[in-house]
Structures are given as structure tokens and as C-alpha cells.
Design a protein around this motif. Structure first.
Motif, PDB file in Angstrom:
ATOM      1  N   LEU A   1       0.784  -1.185   0.013  1.00  0.00           N
ATOM      2  CA  LEU A   1      -0.085   0.125   0.100  1.00  0.00           C
ATOM      3  C   LEU A   1       0.775   1.136  -0.049  1.00  0.00           C
ATOM      4  CD1 LEU A   1      -3.017   0.862   0.204  1.00  0.00           C
ATOM      5  CD2 LEU A   1      -2.980   0.863   2.497  1.00  0.00           C
ATOM      6  N   ASP A   2       0.970   2.030  -1.146  1.00  0.00           N
ATOM      7  CA  ASP A   2       1.782   2.810  -1.453  1.00  0.00           C
ATOM      8  C   ASP A   2       1.407   4.142  -1.084  1.00  0.00           C
ATOM      9  OD1 ASP A   2       4.279   3.761  -2.109  1.00  0.00           O
ATOM     10  OD2 ASP A   2       3.950   3.768  -4.045  1.00  0.00           O
ATOM     11  N   ARG A   3       2.347   5.208  -0.903  1.00  0.00           N
ATOM     12  CA  ARG A   3       1.946   6.816  -0.618  1.00  0.00           C
ATOM     13  C   ARG A   3       0.668   6.887   0.089  1.00  0.00           C
ATOM     14  NH1 ARG A   3       1.536   7.661  -7.430  1.00  0.00           N
ATOM     15  NH2 ARG A   3       3.888   7.431  -7.695  1.00  0.00           N
ATOM     16  N   VAL A   4       0.928   6.366   1.564  1.00  0.00           N
ATOM     17  CA  VAL A   4      -0.219   6.621   2.529  1.00  0.00           C
ATOM     18  C   VAL A   4       0.171   7.715   3.273  1.00  0.00           C
ATOM     19  CG1 VAL A   4      -1.293   5.386   4.245  1.00  0.00           C
ATOM     20  CG2 VAL A   4      -0.541   3.995   2.373  1.00  0.00           C
TER      21      VAL A   4
ATOM     22  N   VAL B   1       3.712   1.674   2.636  1.00  0.00           N
ATOM     23  CA  VAL B   1       5.048   2.615   2.293  1.00  0.00           C
ATOM     24  C   VAL B   1       4.295   4.128   2.380  1.00  0.00           C
ATOM     25  CG1 VAL B   1       6.432   3.506   0.506  1.00  0.00           C
ATOM     26  CG2 VAL B   1       6.104   1.058   0.658  1.00  0.00           C
ATOM     27  N   PRO B   2       4.684   4.737   3.552  1.00  0.00           N
ATOM     28  CA  PRO B   2       4.063   6.172   3.885  1.00  0.00           C
ATOM     29  C   PRO B   2       4.456   7.209   2.685  1.00  0.00           C
ATOM     30  CG  PRO B   2       6.080   5.899   5.187  1.00  0.00           C
ATOM     31  CD  PRO B   2       5.827   4.430   4.674  1.00  0.00           C
ATOM     32  N   GLU B   3       3.679   8.071   2.469  1.00  0.00           N
ATOM     33  CA  GLU B   3       3.913   9.046   1.555  1.00  0.00           C
ATOM     34  C   GLU B   3       5.110  10.020   1.938  1.00  0.00           C
ATOM     35  OE1 GLU B   3       0.958  12.067  -0.896  1.00  0.00           O
ATOM     36  OE2 GLU B   3       0.772  12.332   1.276  1.00  0.00           O
ATOM     37  N   SER B   4       5.971  10.176   1.116  1.00  0.00           N
ATOM     38  CA  SER B   4       7.578  10.549   1.655  1.00  0.00           C
ATOM     39  C   SER B   4       7.763  11.494   0.322  1.00  0.00           C
ATOM     40  CB  SER B   4       8.370   9.699   1.849  1.00  0.00           C
ATOM     41  OG  SER B   4       8.003   8.693   2.653  1.00  0.00           O
TER      42      SER B   4
END
Length: 599
Positions: free
Chosen positions: A240-243, A272-275
Motif C-alpha cells: 500500500l503505497d503513498r499512504v 509505504v508512507p507518503e514521502s
């Protein structure tokens, strides 16, 4: 376990176990190759309702066998192939670069970015992928990682507008040995070729790393693929990307609930946290650390890798067996449709033959021109009275008549030829019209006929019919010559003449009076008596009976040949389509199901 069995198990060395495993894999490959051969020979040419979907299953099954199942059975110890797939813009290439720690595959904002699939492997695993062990339809291109990093939007293979027919191989020490990562095109790409390639690559995977985003994790296209994965029991990792940090718990909980409901509760889920990306377009290392560590641990665990490969392999074999059962059912429907089309054609032409032969023995051909020519031939009513009074005098009189005027006998033959030809042409045309109508009422038959009109007789059929009738008449003449070779009958035969006796024999063949009425019965009956008595006077009663039966049999043969040629216009189309029954497919599907169950 008995003492002897226990002792044998203790004595089994790793080499013995490996040999047994190799033998089992070789036997499995034989089963799979046989199933593949049968599938490849199955075309499903007829337009039955089940055919279109089943043809798609054939293509899918062949690709699955060629790209993954058979290669994996042949090399059970090969590295795992983890295919990174997902929706457009989900960040697949960015994730792959982060896992490697280096910009190796192109990432960017223009869609679709990933057009050229890139397979990343440890340098020592290169030998497993440089050949065509897996994905044999894709050529190999050796890619290089630049000595100095370049931004991710410039890395990897440049987008190519042409259809992709190759796979770029890139070796990198940051990829753990024992597992390879394949950056695949978008599963929902605007390009049909990209979508097909993405599906092909996912079907060749031991492991799916499925990437979605906080905004798109409920999209329909990815979930269709995930449900397919669940049905095949493939190992799936969901990223789960860009969270956004504030929404992580809510989104993660909702996605996990969806996975549980759809039978994918065992799938590993990584967030994968939004970074922000750095100057090279790279994610922070710590954002993908959990996934990288999990992949590294799996790569280092020989038993764990074997479990993943075995589970995915068994699921793939079982999926092929299920599709093969559906293909077998479609093939059985094709076989039934083919038999029904063939049966309707054979029935119509059999009925046409029956009607022709009925017309030759019910007196119908003794009407009209044939009857008039026969009456001209045998004379007036005085001839019949002479026949009743003295057969010897009749023979002399008719003999003189034949010798003096042979033309009337030929006119009888010509009239019979014309009348018989008309009957054959009419019945053959009726059969063709009926078959054409019946086939066009059926989807499969309509597809076979296409725009061609076969509702009439074939080109040149009238000439063929005339030639067949003449051949039959010539055969009658030859029978009469052969029958008249005896010394006792030779004089009589010569006195009446071959043509005269032949005309008489034809009349006898066509002389049964069923179907006639009124005056016609008397005329035809008298006609038959004259012909039969004349022949009996020459050959005798038994010989005449044999001659008439042989003549009928020969006519049956000639008509049968004519109609056989005509119905081939239909049946040849069916034969060219060459539909197969589903028997062998069902047998192979059962063998594959047993193979998956045993493993």
C-alpha cells in the motif's frame, strides 16, 4: 512404519532425496507436456456459444505452461521470480528502485512509464534468466547499470512505442541471491499490448508484489487480478503505497478487511508512507525497509523459497486443469455440433437417394415421353394381341422390327436418360436446399457456409448426372451381351438386337405400377408385360429377374456416387474445420488435477 522402512528412511541421503525429487519432476513434466500437446492441437473451429471463451482459455493455459509451469518443474531449485505489478501510477518502478537502493528502472509522471519489462537479479543468478527457461517468447537484452547514478526518470530502458518483444536483464549486488524482481507494465495500461504483457508476466511469477495506493486500492482491475491470484493460491505481497501518515491505520484496516473477505487474508501487507523523493527520484531507505528485509529473509531461506514455489506451482497446475475441463466441455459441444451438422447433411442426401430410387421403380418414369417412345417402339395394339397368341410369332415380328428400325430403341434410351436426369437433378437440388437451410439455422453451420450459396447443385452436376446415366445404360448393354453369349440364346439375342433388349430391360426396371392411376396403370402394365415377355423369350425367366436386379443395383450405385460427390460440398467444410472431441482433454485435465493434488 515398519522397522525396515524406518531403517531405509534413516539411510536415505540428501542425494537420494534429490534424485527422487528429480524423478518426480521428470514424470510431472511428461504429464504436462502431453497436456500441452493436446491443448495446442485444439482449435475449436466451430462457432458454438462456448468456443470464444474456451479459445481464450487455450491461449492462457499454453502461456502458463510455457512461461511458468513446465520451466519451474524442470528447475525446481531456480531463484524465485517476484513480479512487481499494479495500477498505472502506483509507484511500482519507484518501489523497485528503493528496494535495490539505486535508480535501475525508469520512473516518471508520463503514462505508461514502464513499457519495457526489466528483470533485476543477483549477478550470480544470471544463468537462470539469460536463457529461455521462463518467458521463452521474450528475447533477452542485457542491461547495464550506469557507474554514476542518474535520476529515476532517466534510468532503465527508454519507453518504446513499439510492441514489447524483449526482456531487459540487469544484474545488481543489492538484489538478494535466490530471488529476482521483475518490474512489469501497468495492469490497467491504456496500451492493449502493455496490459497483455503485464498479465503474461504475472502468470510467470512465483510471487506477486502487488502495488496499489491509498487512493486506488479498491479499483476493480487490480482486484480482478488479486481474485485470480487467490483462485490459483499464488503467494501475494500487497504494498500500500503513498499512504498519508494520518490515514495509515484507517486505510490499512480497510484494505486488510477486503483481503480477508476475498480469501487473501494470508497475503503479507506492507505500507509505504507518503514521502518526498530525493534528487534522484528515490524514496527514503527506511520507507521500504520492512519489505526489503522480508524479501531478503525469503531469499536466504531455501525451504521457504521451495514452499512458495511449490504452492504457486500447484495452484497454477490446478488452474490449468480447471480451464482444461472448460476447454474439454467446449470441445465436446463442438463435436456434438459437428455430428449434428453431418447427420442433417447425410439424412437429406439419403432421402434424396430414396426418392430417386422410388421414382425408378414406381412407374413414374414410364409416363410422358418415355411411354410414348416405348409405344412407338413396340407398335400398336395388334402387337399386344400377337404377344398373347404366340410368343414365337411375336419374337419373329419384333426381331424384324428391330432389324429394320433400330432408331426407336435409341429414342427410348434417350427419353429414359432425359427423364431420369430430371429426377436426379431435382432431388439433388432439393437436398442441397434443405441442407443449406438447416445449416444456416445453426450458428456453427452458418459460420461454416459463410457467404457461399450451396442451396443448388454444384457446377457441372447436370453433365455428371447425364454421364452417370449413360454409363448405367452402357452397363445394361454389356450385361445383355454377356448374358447372350450362350449358343442357345445367341440367335434370339441377335435377332432382337442389343439396343432393343436394353430398352426392354430399362422398361422392366421402371415398371412397378405403384403411383399410377386409371388408364396409366393399364398402359404401364402392358408396357411391363411386353418388355418382360420379350426378355424371357430370349434369356428365360430366372435370367431376366437377375438382370433386372443387377440393373437396379447398378443404378443405385451410380446415383449414390453422384449424391456422395454433391454432399461433399458441405462435408468437406466440416472436415476442414476438424473439430476434436473433448475426451482426451478431459483425460489430461484429470491427470493435471491429480498432479496438483499429489504435490
Amino acid at each position: 512404519m515398519t522397522a525396515n522402512e524406518d531403517s531405509a528412511a534413516i539411510r536415505a541421503t540428501p542425494a537420494d532425496q534429490a534424485a527422487a525429487l528429480s524423478q518426480g519432476a521428470a514424470a510431472a513434466v511428461d504429464i504436462l507436456e502431453a497436456a500441452r500437446t493436446e491443448l495446442a492441437a485444439t482449435t475449436l473451429p466451430l462457432a458454438v456459444p462456448e468456443a470464444q471463451e474456451a479459445r481464450h482459455w487455450i491461449r492462457e493455459s499454453l502461456a502458463q505452461l510455457d512461461d511458468y509451469v513446465i520451466p519451474r518443474y524442470r528447475s525446481l531449485d531456480a531463484p524465485l521470480l517476484a513480479v512487481v505489478g499494479g495500477s498505472t501510477g502506483a509507484g511500482k518502478s519507484t518501489l523497485v528502485n528503493a528496494l535495490v537502493g539505486y535508480p535501475v528502472t525508469r520512473a516518471g509522471a508520463i503514462r505508461p512509464t514502464t513499457r519495457q519489462p526489466i528483470l533485476l537479479h543477483h549477478p550470480q543468478d544470471a544463468g537462470w534468466f539469460e536463457g529461455h527457461r521462463i518467458l521463452p517468447s521474450l528475447e533477452r537484452i542485457r542491461g547495464n547499470v550506469s557507474a554514476s547514478p542518474v535520476p529515476a526518470n532517466q534510468a532503465g530502458a527508454a519507453p518504446d512505442a513499439q510492441a514489447i518483444t524483449s526482456l531487459v536483464l540487469v544484474g545488481h549486488h543489492h538484489v538478494p541471491q535466490g530471488i529476482a524482481l521483475l518490474d512489469a507494465p501497468d495492469v490497467d495500461s491504456i496500451s492493449d499490448d502493455n496490459r497483455r504483457l503485464a498479465g503474461q508476466l504475472l502468470a510467470a511469477a512465483d510471487l506477486w508484489v502487488f502495488v496499489t495506493t491509498a487512493n486506488r486500492y479498491a479499483d476493480a482491475v487490480p482486484w480482478r487480478l488479486l481474485l485470480d491470484a487467490a483462485s490459483r493460491d499464488i503467494t501475494v505481497v500487497v504494498v500500500l503505497d503513498r499512504v498519508p501518515p494520518a490515514a495509515e491505520n484507517e486505510v490499512r484496516t480497510d484494505l486488510q478487511s477486503m483481503l480477508d473477505r476475498q480469501g487473501l487474508g494470508a497475503a503479507k501487507l506492507f505500507v509505504v508512507p507518503e514521502s518526498p523523493l530525493d534528487d534522484l527520484g528515490m524514496l527514503p531507505e527506511e520507507s521500504v525497509a520492512p519489505l526489503r528485509h522480508w524479501l531478503g529473509a525469503l531469499a536466504a531461506n531455501v525451504g521457504g523459497r521451495a514452499d512458495v514455489a511449490r504452492r504457486t506451482l500447484n495452484g497454477a497446475v490446478n488452474a490449468v486443469s480447471i480451464r482444461m475441463e472448460g476447454i474439454a466441455a467446449a470441445a465436446a459441444a463442438q463435436d456434438l455440433a459437428a455430428r449434428e451438422l453431418e447427420s442433417s447433411c447425410l439424412h437429406e442426401y439419403e432421402q434424396a437417394l430414396i426418392r430417386i430410387l422410388d421414382a425408378t421403380k414406381d412407374g413414374a418414369l414410364l409416363r410422358g415421353e418415355v411411354l410414348a417412345r416405348w409405344q412407338d417402339f413396340v407398335g400398336t395394339g395388334e402387337f399386344f394381341r400377337a404377344l398373347e397368341q404366340n410368343i414365337g410369332r411375336m419374337r419373329d415380328r419384333v426381331g424384324a422390327f428391330f432389324r429394320g428400325e433400330p432408331a426407336p430403341a435409341v429414342k427410348v434410351e434417350t427419353a429414359i436418360e432425359t427423364g431420369l436426369q430430371a429426377v436426379i437433378l431435382d432431388e439433388a437440388a432439393t437436398a442441397a436446399e434443405n441442407v443449406d437451410r438447416r445449416w444456416r439455422s445453426d450458428t456453427a453451420g452458418r459460420h461454416l457456409l459463410g457467404a457461399d450459396d450451396l442451396s443448388g447443385t454444384g457446377n457441372g452436376f447436370d453433365a455428371k448426372a447425364a454421364a452417370a446415366i449413360r454409363s448405367w445404360q452402357e452397363g445394361l448393354m454389356e450385361m445383355i451381351r454377356t448374358q447372350g453369349q450362350g449358343k442357345r440364346t445367341q440367335a434370339r439375342w441377335l435377332s432382337f438386337g442389343v439396343n432393343g433388349l436394353g430398352a426392354a430391360l430399362m422398361v422392366v426396371v421402371f415398371s412397378m405400377t405403384a403411383g399410377l392411376s386409371g388408364l396409366e396403370i393399364g398402359i404401364a402394365g402392358g408396357t411391363a408385360v411386353v418388355g418382360q415377355k420379350l426378355l424371357e423369350a430370349v434369356f428365360g425367366e430366372d435370367a431376366v429377374r437377375r438382370l433386372a436386379q443387377q440393373a437396379r443395383d447398378d443404378l443405385h450405385t451410380q446415383c449414390q456416387r453422384l449424391l456422395d460427390d454433391e454432399k461433399e460440398r458441405f462435408l468437406s467444410r466440416l472436415a476442414a474445420a476438424h473439430p476434436r472431441s473433448g475426451t482426451e482433454l478431459f483425460r489430461h485435465a484429470k491427470a493435471l488435477r491429480s498432479l496438483a493434488g499429489a504435490a
